[in-house]
Design a protein around this motif. Structure first.
Motif, PDB file in Angstrom:
ATOM      1  N   TYR A  42       0.677  -1.326  -0.091  1.00 56.27           N
ATOM      2  CA  TYR A  42       0.013  -0.033  -0.099  1.00 56.27           C
ATOM      3  C   TYR A  42       1.019   1.337  -0.146  1.00 56.27           C
ATOM      4  O   TYR A  42       0.638   2.160  -0.479  1.00 56.27           O
ATOM      5  CB  TYR A  42      -1.124   0.087   1.213  1.00 56.27           C
ATOM      6  CG  TYR A  42      -2.590  -0.515   0.677  1.00 56.27           C
ATOM      7  CD1 TYR A  42      -3.203   0.412   0.146  1.00 56.27           C
ATOM      8  CD2 TYR A  42      -2.754  -1.932   0.844  1.00 56.27           C
ATOM      9  CE1 TYR A  42      -4.655  -0.086  -0.203  1.00 56.27           C
ATOM     10  CE2 TYR A  42      -3.919  -2.302   0.161  1.00 56.27           C
ATOM     11  CZ  TYR A  42      -4.846  -1.475  -0.177  1.00 56.27           C
ATOM     12  OH  TYR A  42      -6.171  -1.962  -0.674  1.00 56.27           O
ATOM     13  N   LEU A  46      -0.694   2.703  -3.227  1.00 59.90           N
ATOM     14  CA  LEU A  46      -1.783   3.983  -2.909  1.00 59.90           C
ATOM     15  C   LEU A  46      -1.308   5.073  -3.658  1.00 59.90           C
ATOM     16  O   LEU A  46      -1.825   5.738  -4.365  1.00 59.90           O
ATOM     17  CB  LEU A  46      -2.060   4.095  -1.498  1.00 59.90           C
ATOM     18  CG  LEU A  46      -3.050   5.022  -1.159  1.00 59.90           C
ATOM     19  CD1 LEU A  46      -4.354   4.770  -1.555  1.00 59.90           C
ATOM     20  CD2 LEU A  46      -2.917   5.332   0.370  1.00 59.90           C
ATOM     21  N   GLY A  49      -1.217   4.718  -7.304  1.00 61.79           N
ATOM     22  CA  GLY A  49      -2.557   4.752  -7.962  1.00 61.79           C
ATOM     23  C   GLY A  49      -3.065   6.239  -8.060  1.00 61.79           C
ATOM     24  O   GLY A  49      -3.794   6.633  -8.908  1.00 61.79           O
ATOM     25  N   MET A  50      -2.999   7.018  -6.817  1.00 61.49           N
ATOM     26  CA  MET A  50      -3.469   8.334  -7.101  1.00 61.49           C
ATOM     27  C   MET A  50      -2.624   9.027  -8.186  1.00 61.49           C
ATOM     28  O   MET A  50      -3.238   9.967  -8.791  1.00 61.49           O
ATOM     29  CB  MET A  50      -2.845   9.075  -5.669  1.00 61.49           C
ATOM     30  CG  MET A  50      -3.687   8.552  -4.632  1.00 61.49           C
ATOM     31  SD  MET A  50      -3.169   8.891  -2.949  1.00 61.49           S
ATOM     32  CE  MET A  50      -2.771  10.492  -2.752  1.00 61.49           C
ATOM     33  N   ILE A 118      -2.734  -2.935  -6.375  1.00 62.54           N
ATOM     34  CA  ILE A 118      -3.221  -2.164  -5.585  1.00 62.54           C
ATOM     35  C   ILE A 118      -3.384  -0.802  -6.342  1.00 62.54           C
ATOM     36  O   ILE A 118      -4.517  -0.001  -6.239  1.00 62.54           O
ATOM     37  CB  ILE A 118      -2.509  -1.707  -4.298  1.00 62.54           C
ATOM     38  CG1 ILE A 118      -2.559  -3.192  -3.460  1.00 62.54           C
ATOM     39  CG2 ILE A 118      -2.939  -0.547  -3.476  1.00 62.54           C
ATOM     40  CD1 ILE A 118      -1.666  -3.161  -2.459  1.00 62.54           C
ATOM     41  N   VAL A 122      -6.833   1.357  -6.745  1.00 61.69           N
ATOM     42  CA  VAL A 122      -7.072   2.678  -6.196  1.00 61.69           C
ATOM     43  C   VAL A 122      -7.442   3.443  -7.496  1.00 61.69           C
ATOM     44  O   VAL A 122      -8.224   4.337  -7.231  1.00 61.69           O
ATOM     45  CB  VAL A 122      -5.727   3.358  -5.652  1.00 61.69           C
ATOM     46  CG1 VAL A 122      -5.606   4.875  -5.249  1.00 61.69           C
ATOM     47  CG2 VAL A 122      -5.176   2.385  -4.253  1.00 61.69           C
ATOM     48  N   GLU A 123      -6.808   3.394  -8.633  1.00 64.97           N
ATOM     49  CA  GLU A 123      -7.313   4.306  -9.778  1.00 64.97           C
ATOM     50  C   GLU A 123      -8.802   3.923 -10.150  1.00 64.97           C
ATOM     51  O   GLU A 123      -9.413   5.040 -10.397  1.00 64.97           O
ATOM     52  CB  GLU A 123      -6.228   3.833 -11.008  1.00 64.97           C
ATOM     53  CG  GLU A 123      -6.383   4.606 -12.092  1.00 64.97           C
ATOM     54  CD  GLU A 123      -5.773   4.053 -13.465  1.00 64.97           C
ATOM     55  OE1 GLU A 123      -5.662   2.773 -13.462  1.00 64.97           O
ATOM     56  OE2 GLU A 123      -5.492   4.873 -14.291  1.00 64.97           O
ATOM     57  N   LEU A 153     -10.220  11.133  -2.587  1.00 61.67           N
ATOM     58  CA  LEU A 153      -9.827  10.135  -1.677  1.00 61.67           C
ATOM     59  C   LEU A 153     -11.186  10.135  -0.615  1.00 61.67           C
ATOM     60  O   LEU A 153     -11.663   8.927  -0.401  1.00 61.67           O
ATOM     61  CB  LEU A 153      -8.613  10.477  -0.593  1.00 61.67           C
ATOM     62  CG  LEU A 153      -7.275  10.125  -1.546  1.00 61.67           C
ATOM     63  CD1 LEU A 153      -6.121  10.540  -0.959  1.00 61.67           C
ATOM     64  CD2 LEU A 153      -7.275   8.558  -1.768  1.00 61.67           C
ATOM     65  N   SER A 156     -14.177   8.348  -2.006  1.00 60.54           N
ATOM     66  CA  SER A 156     -14.023   7.008  -2.612  1.00 60.54           C
ATOM     67  C   SER A 156     -13.524   5.943  -1.396  1.00 60.54           C
ATOM     68  O   SER A 156     -13.247   4.801  -1.746  1.00 60.54           O
ATOM     69  CB  SER A 156     -13.069   6.872  -3.731  1.00 60.54           C
ATOM     70  OG  SER A 156     -11.844   7.186  -3.337  1.00 60.54           O
ATOM     71  N   LEU A 160     -12.469   2.270  -1.545  1.00 57.13           N
ATOM     72  CA  LEU A 160     -11.122   1.774  -1.018  1.00 57.13           C
ATOM     73  C   LEU A 160     -11.044   0.579   0.154  1.00 57.13           C
ATOM     74  O   LEU A 160     -10.102  -0.306   0.067  1.00 57.13           O
ATOM     75  CB  LEU A 160     -10.453   2.838  -0.515  1.00 57.13           C
ATOM     76  CG  LEU A 160     -10.013   4.123  -1.616  1.00 57.13           C
ATOM     77  CD1 LEU A 160      -9.284   5.221  -1.174  1.00 57.13           C
ATOM     78  CD2 LEU A 160      -8.934   3.449  -2.811  1.00 57.13           C
TER      79      LEU A 160
END
Ligand SMILES: Nc1ncnc2c1ncn2[C@@H]1O[C@H](COP(=O)(O)OP(=O)(O)OP(=O)(O)O)[C@@H](O)[C@H]1O
Ligand SMILES: [Mg+2]
Lengths: 232, 242
Positions: A42, A46, A49-50, A118, A122-123, A153, A156, A160
């Motif tokens: 993560y 994470l 993905g962001m 992941i 996340v995307e 964030l 979602s 998540l």
């Protein structure tokens, strides 16, 4: 019939009691590998993905030249079967944790496999946020940082959390394969007794332990996601 | 207050949404923009709200050529503009109070200031008893009230409304229009309302523009245009009744 069933149950109870300390140790090892992998994967997945969301089409700073290769690397890593990745990464693990075998080497491979998974999840979760809401935030003069941390964030989070539960279970299931490179855990126990000694009774107990852990994880995180989600 | 000078907008897809549009919205006025679907109304509003940049021409806001601004400079202007959308666009994971607080948090207001302002605004739009509720539990009219309160939170000088009543039943639509009109009278902010329904313009706007296929086909005082429409497109909109 009744006798056989009672005998079946009693036999497995006896096996369980006989092996309880090694079962307990293996469970802890599995949980250790899962927890360590989840944390590190993560820590990489994470932010990745962001970042992907920002670079993607309609993102906060779209950039195809960076998004496309990044996306390609993620897809490629995700398409390598884990068993092969596990063995292929032995030299890399040796470089990172000093040994190509054992729990920590397995964690390296697990992180490499899980982080791209992941990132994609996340995307997807962030892209599900209504564009209208992002537009509203932009119309108020929110900067990219605020849109990410105050809109994308938080909006979602239920999604998540559900993804977190799936990821954790997947990592645990993959960690069972790590017995191949000498890592411990329930996977190795199953390989040692189930395959080498044909002890299907131990195998069954291991399966029950794993099912219990998975059910608990699933139940807790789904409960949390439902509790947190304000859309329902 | 808001000026579009020979503005054209061509999207990256090649779509010509606006061509050589010129209009002025006076300070404190309620201005209506009416036209059929795809005419370019929302594009016009996005230009005024600095969500899109004009391909050519100038978007002048508060006397500045703001249409050319990007990043922090654009954001500073945007903080003086409130926008209300057709689909409400509320944050679903935030309460009513949280939604109204959002633009205030963005501008870095203090906690207690935000709390007082939220209560004030909830009172203004008639939602004092709903501050702790979440958008999912509200009716369409209540959601739009939250959106209006949120748009007004930072005391903007301009209020832009894109089809603010299209998602509402006719009774609730009237209530929302009355609220917008009252707010304009009380707070005196320059208001632009976009709609496909000429009756909305008739009910609340002093001046209006009719848009069709990326062009303004008629512009002027609402009363005059409705009494004596010049363009065939305006007549078409006026005569449309089911
Ligand atoms: N982001 C965009 N990218 C490409 N084309 C767009 C974009 N937004 C709008 N358009 C196109 O520009 C034209 C005008 O769109 P606009 O949304 O301004 O119309 P509108 O008058 O608001 O219509 P509606 O009543 O349906 O909302 C349409 O043909 C539309 O397809
Ligand atoms: Mg529109």
């Amino acid at each position: 019939m009744e006798y056989i069933e009672t005998g079946f149950f009693r036999h497995h109870l006896e096996v369980f009691l006989e092996f309880r300390s090694v079962l307990w140790e293996s469970t802890l090892e599995t949980l250790y590998m899962t927890f360590a992998t989840v944390t590190m994967a993560y820590a990489i997945g994470l932010p990745l993905g962001m970042f992907l969301v920002c670079l993607g089409k309609g993102g906060l700073f779209p950039n195809r030249a960076v998004h496309a290769p990044l996306s390609f690397v993620i897809n490629t890593t995700r398409s390598i079967p884990f068993l092969i990745l596990l063995v292929a990464l032995i030299p890399f693990s040796r470089l990172i944790v000093g040994s190509g075998i054992g729990n920590n080497a397995a964690i390296v491979a697990l992180v490499v496999a899980a982080a791209p998974f992941i990132a994609r999840m996340v995307e997807t979760a962030l892209n599900e946020v209504d564009v209208g809401v992002v537009d509203a935030a932009k119309s108020m003069g929110a900067n990219n940082f605020q849109i990410m941390f105050k809109v994308l964030l938080p909006e979602s989070i239920p999604s998540l959390i559900r993804g977190f539960s799936i990821t954790t279970i997947n990592i645990m299931s993959f960690s069972a394969m790590a017995g191949v490179i000498g890592a411990g855990g329930l996977g190795r126990l199953a390989i040692r007794y189930g395959i080498n000694f044909w002890r299907y009774d131990i195998m069954l107990i291991i399966i029950i332990v794993i099912v219990i852990i998975v059910t608990i994880i699933q139940f807790l995180f789904n409960l949390l996601a439902t509790k947190i989600d304000r859309r329902i | 207050m808001i000026e579009l000078r020979n503005v054209s907008k061509i999207y990256t897809t090649g779509e010509r949404a606006l061509e050589d549009v010129t209009l002025t919205v006076e300070e404190g006025d309620i201005f209506g923009i009416v036209g059929k679907s795809g005419a370019g109304k929302s594009t016009m509003l996005k230009l005024m709200g600095l969500l899109e940049m004009p391909t050519t021409g100038e978007v002048v806001i508060f006397g500045e050529n703001a249409g050319a601004y990007r990043g922090a400079k654009a954001n500073a202007i945007k903080k003086n503009i409130g926008t209300v959308f057709q689909g409400f666009n509320l944050l679903m994971q935030r309460s009513v109070a949280g939604n109204i607080a959002f633009p205030l948090e963005i501008t870095g207001k203090r906690r207690h200031e935000i709390k007082t302002r939220c209560e004030e605004l909830a009172e203004l739009v008639g939602l004092s008893d709903k501050l702790r509720a979440y958008p999912a539990s509200l009716s369409g009219g209540q959601k739009q009230r939250v959106a209006i309160a949120r748009a007004l939170a930072t005391n903007p000088k301009i209020l832009l409304c894109d089809e603010p009543t299209s998602a509402l039943d006719s009774f609730t639509a009237k209530e929302i229009l009355r609220l917008i009109k009252d707010i304009n009278a009380k707070l005196g902010m320059t208001t632009v309302i976009i709609t496909h329904d000429i009756h909305v313009v008739k009910a609340v706007c002093n001046r209006m523009a009719v848009v069709d296929e990326a062009h303004i086909v008629e512009i002027g005082k609402t009363a005059e245009i409705l009494a004596n429409p010049q363009s065939a497109k305006t007549k078409e909109l006026l005569n449309f009744d089911i």
